[in-house]
Enzyme design. Structure first.
Site, PDB file in Angstrom:
ATOM      1  N   HIS A  42       9.148   2.894   6.624  1.00  0.00           N
ATOM      2  CA  HIS A  42       8.377   1.999   5.800  1.00  0.00           C
ATOM      3  C   HIS A  42       8.034   0.990   6.469  1.00  0.00           C
ATOM      4  O   HIS A  42       8.891   0.799   7.668  1.00  0.00           O
ATOM      5  CB  HIS A  42       9.410   2.206   4.743  1.00  0.00           C
ATOM      6  CG  HIS A  42       9.272   3.318   3.946  1.00  0.00           C
ATOM      7  ND1 HIS A  42      10.323   4.152   3.862  1.00  0.00           N
ATOM      8  CD2 HIS A  42       9.221   3.629   2.768  1.00  0.00           C
ATOM      9  CE1 HIS A  42      10.278   4.991   3.071  1.00  0.00           C
ATOM     10  NE2 HIS A  42       9.433   4.415   1.553  1.00  0.00           N
ATOM     11  N   ASP A  81       5.330   3.236   4.985  1.00  0.00           N
ATOM     12  CA  ASP A  81       4.990   3.521   3.496  1.00  0.00           C
ATOM     13  C   ASP A  81       5.204   2.508   2.461  1.00  0.00           C
ATOM     14  O   ASP A  81       5.779   1.345   3.308  1.00  0.00           O
ATOM     15  CB  ASP A  81       5.659   4.721   2.663  1.00  0.00           C
ATOM     16  CG  ASP A  81       4.557   5.345   3.002  1.00  0.00           C
ATOM     17  OD1 ASP A  81       4.372   5.545   3.994  1.00  0.00           O
ATOM     18  OD2 ASP A  81       4.895   6.712   2.646  1.00  0.00           O
TER      19      ASP A  81
HETATM   20 ZN   LIG Z   1       6.599   4.191  -1.459  1.00  0.00          ZN
END
Ligand SMILES: [Zn+2]
Length: 208
Positions: free
Chosen positions: A174, A24
């Site tokens: 991430h 993400d």
């Molecule tokens: Zn996020």
């Protein structure tokens, strides 16, 4: 995908030992994207990169890099705001503008949506559906987002994921340096445990 956001086989006798890999909050940095893609390729794995519109606008070339490498682009809203607290009009714009810019850059609008902070609600779910996206949060958080430049540990990213590992794990990671550092070993460990990596393109867009 089931209501816990786990990936389950369509055929009840199908392989349950699968994981979905997701990254993400990009696109941030060319070297990080290239490194993640290289490791994914090495393990013949595909991941969903859930991108934010404001970052896409800053680095559109990275959207092409991810797409052209065969990885999958997901929609993570334009501004990374809490959509549960946003007006319906704002939600429409936050989802719709990302669909538009990704389609302009790659020829395809995203088919997957993940709300920032996992915070959505009924209206956001209905908008994602209207934009022909499958809505998901995650079921296995690497907690890489709790680490900082001064305080991070790639081994901890791995142990966090392995500690929550279950068949169908929808793994949230991430675009962060310590996650890049962890990924090769993590994917090796997952494969050693008999897990395979789901190709996001094989996921049905209707929730089960
Ligand atoms: Zn996020």
């Amino acid at each position: 995908m089931n209501k816990n956001y786990d990936i389950v086989p369509n055929d009840p006798n199908g392989n349950k030992k699968v994981v979905l890999l997701t990254f993400d909050d990009g696109p941030k940095d060319k070297d990080m994207n290239a490194a993640l893609i290289k490791i994914l390729d090495k393990h013949k794995a595909k991941a969903i990169f859930f991108l934010n519109g404001y970052r896409i606008k800053e680095k559109p070339e990275l959207v092409k890099l991810i797409h052209d490498s065969g990885q999958i682009i997901g929609n993570h809203s334009w501004d990374h705001i809490d959509l549960k607290k946003a007006s319906n009009e704002k939600v429409d714009e936050q989802l719709g503008e990302v669909q538009k810019i990704v389609k302009e850059l790659t020829g395809e609008a995203p088919q997957f949506f993940r709300p920032p902070f996992g915070s959505g609600g009924d209206y956001v779910k209905s908008r994602a559906k209207a934009e022909q996206m499958l809505y998901m949060t995650w079921s296995n958080g690497s907690l890489d987002w709790e680490m900082t430049n001064k305080n991070n540990d790639a081994q901890k990213v791995i142990s966090n994921v392995l500690g929550q590992l279950h068949p169908g794990s929808n793994i949230l990671m991430h675009e962060l340096p310590w996650t890049v550092e962890a990924l090769d070993s993590l994917l090796t460990r997952l494969a050693d445990k008999g897990y395979t990596f789901v190709d996001p393109r094989s996921i049905e867009l209707e929730m089960r």
